[in-house]
Design an enzyme around this catalytic site. Structure first.
Site, short mmCIF file in Angstrom:
data_model
loop_
_atom_site.label_atom_id
_atom_site.label_comp_id
_atom_site.label_asym_id
_atom_site.label_seq_id
_atom_site.Cartn_x
_atom_site.Cartn_y
_atom_site.Cartn_z
N PRO A 66 38.69 46.94 37.49
CG PRO A 66 39.09 45.22 36.20
CD PRO A 66 39.52 46.46 36.67
CB VAL A 67 34.49 45.81 41.20
CG1 VAL A 67 34.79 47.04 41.76
CG2 VAL A 67 33.36 46.09 40.70
CB ALA A 113 37.79 41.47 37.86
CG LEU A 165 42.59 42.25 39.13
CD1 LEU A 165 42.00 43.72 37.17
CD2 LEU A 165 43.13 41.63 38.18
CB SER A 211 38.85 46.88 43.07
OG SER A 211 38.26 47.23 43.28
CB ALA A 233 43.34 45.96 49.38
CG ASP A 243 44.08 41.34 47.30
OD1 ASP A 243 45.29 40.47 47.12
OD2 ASP A 243 43.04 41.36 47.40
O1 PMV Z 1 41.30 39.64 45.98
P1 PMV Z 1 41.21 38.25 45.56
O2 PMV Z 1 39.79 38.50 45.24
O3 PMV Z 1 42.01 38.32 44.33
O4 PMV Z 1 41.99 37.54 46.28
C1 PMV Z 1 42.75 37.14 47.18
C2 PMV Z 1 43.40 36.34 47.62
C3 PMV Z 1 41.97 35.15 48.47
O5 PMV Z 1 44.32 34.35 48.51
C4 PMV Z 1 42.05 34.61 47.77
C5 PMV Z 1 41.89 35.36 49.53
C6 PMV Z 1 43.25 36.42 50.13
O6 PMV Z 1 42.27 36.64 51.44
O7 PMV Z 1 44.57 35.50 50.60
#
Ligand code: PMV
Length: 334
Positions: A109-110, A112, A114, A116, A118, A160
């Site tokens: 899921p985008v 969200a 998780l 996605s 990266a 990520d």
């Molecule tokens: O990709 P997300 O939305 O799960 O967030 C990444 C994690 C954060 O710590 C909020 C941002 C980061 O760059 O580490």
């Protein structure tokens, strides 16, 4: 050069330390068994053509970055740009100027939480480097995907792309690289998706603003986040699910304090706890997206049902030990 190459990379959940990791604190993050796939082929024109099946957009970038839409108009550019940046970074690292065609297929899921974007960047970078038979290390793939993350939001920690590249369960700290953790237990996690899309960069800015206004308070919250990771590492090593659950609840409260939760997330979290989860928290940037719950194995179906009854989409997930990988091709597949 090969005729075709396919690579894949996993999604992730952050167990502890999201947001604080942007400020050089450690985070514990786990790759999950849900993957993004990228299929790459040579392209006659000198262009980088990217097609995303799941988003139904496709377009061509010239080497200098000009965009021509194929499906989805010019709005598609913003979504494909990080993938282009990851591919271009790989080509540059190898001193290559060639056209490639990359097809993305992902069920993650985008927007969200998780990871996605990266996972897609990591898989694309690996597919292209395998296609061109380049001598590219995992570190190069991580760096290429990190460049792509800078398009997604200004100040990414790199957590990520790191977990999507290396897989497993890791402690990540910006600039320090990764430390692998082994767990002395299964980690029966339930993911609950609120279905609310949010922009990671906006949530990161929100924390930045809180920190600017209340530096003394927010720095202490982040220090507590670091302590959670320290205690969490030991609890994970021992396979002490009760302590891991408690730490998840505390971590969630810290994220709540920074304004990163909302009513929908809270509903899913409380439903999971009431159904017997050891602990539950939002995962990733917050503001919507997903929550995770750690459940005793014999309660896991109750937890799934409780999250669904509270309006979320729930699924059980497990660790993916493998990070990025090049998929073995059948001799005649195309
Ligand atoms: O990709 P997300 O939305 O799960 O967030 C990444 C994690 C954060 O710590 C909020 C941002 C980061 O760059 O580490």
């Amino acid at each position: 050069m090969k005729r075709l190459s396919v690579a894949s990379a996993p999604a992730k959940v952050i167990l502890f330390g999201e947001h604080f990791v942007v400020y050089n604190k450690p985070a514990i993050v786990m790759a999950i068994n849900m993957r993004a796939y990228a299929k790459s082929k040579p392209e006659e024109s000198q262009k980088i053509i990217i097609e995303s099946k799941s988003m139904n957009i496709s377009g061509a970038f010239t080497i200098s970055g000009d965009y021509q839409p194929i499906i989805g108009g010019f709005e598609g550019k913003e979504k494909l740009l990080p993938i282009y940046v990851a591919i271009k970074s790989i080509l540059e690292r190898a001193g290559e100027e060639r056209g490639v065609r990359v097809e993305i297929d992902s069920t993650i899921p985008v927007a969200a939480g998780l990871g996605s974007s990266a996972a897609v960047s990591v898989a694309s970078a690996a597919a292209v480097s395998s296609l061109l038979e380049l001598n590219i290390s995992r570190e190069d793939i991580f760096m290429a995907a990190l460049e792509a993350e800078r398009i997604v939001h200004e100040n990414p920690s790199g957590v990520d792309p790191a977990i999507s590249t290396y897989g497993g369960l890791i402690v990540y700290r910006k600039g320090d690289g990764i430390r692998r953790l082994s767990v002395d237990a299964r980690l029966p996690l339930v993911v609950g998706d609120t279905g609310i899309k949010r922009v990671t960069g906006e949530m990161v800015l929100l924390v930045g603003e809180m920190r600017r206004r209340y530096p003394l308070v927010v720095d202490r919250i982040m220090d507590s986040g670091e302590a959670i990771v320290d205690v969490g590492v030991e609890a994970l090593r021992r396979g002490d699910l009760k302590t891991i659950g408690d730490l998840m609840n505390i971590n969630h409260a810290l994220l709540c304090a920074l304004g990163l939760s909302n009513e929908t997330i809270e509903r899913l979290i409380h439903a999971a706890r009431r159904a017997g989860a050891f602990g539950a928290k939002l995962t990733g940037a917050g503001g919507g997206g997903c929550m995770i719950a750690l459940s005793p194995p014999d309660r896991i179906n109750y937890v799934v049902r409780a999250i669904e009854n509270a309006g979320g989409r729930a699924f059980i997930t497990d660790i993916s030990l493998e990070g990025v990988r090049v998929e073995v091709q059948q001799p005649n597949s195309a």
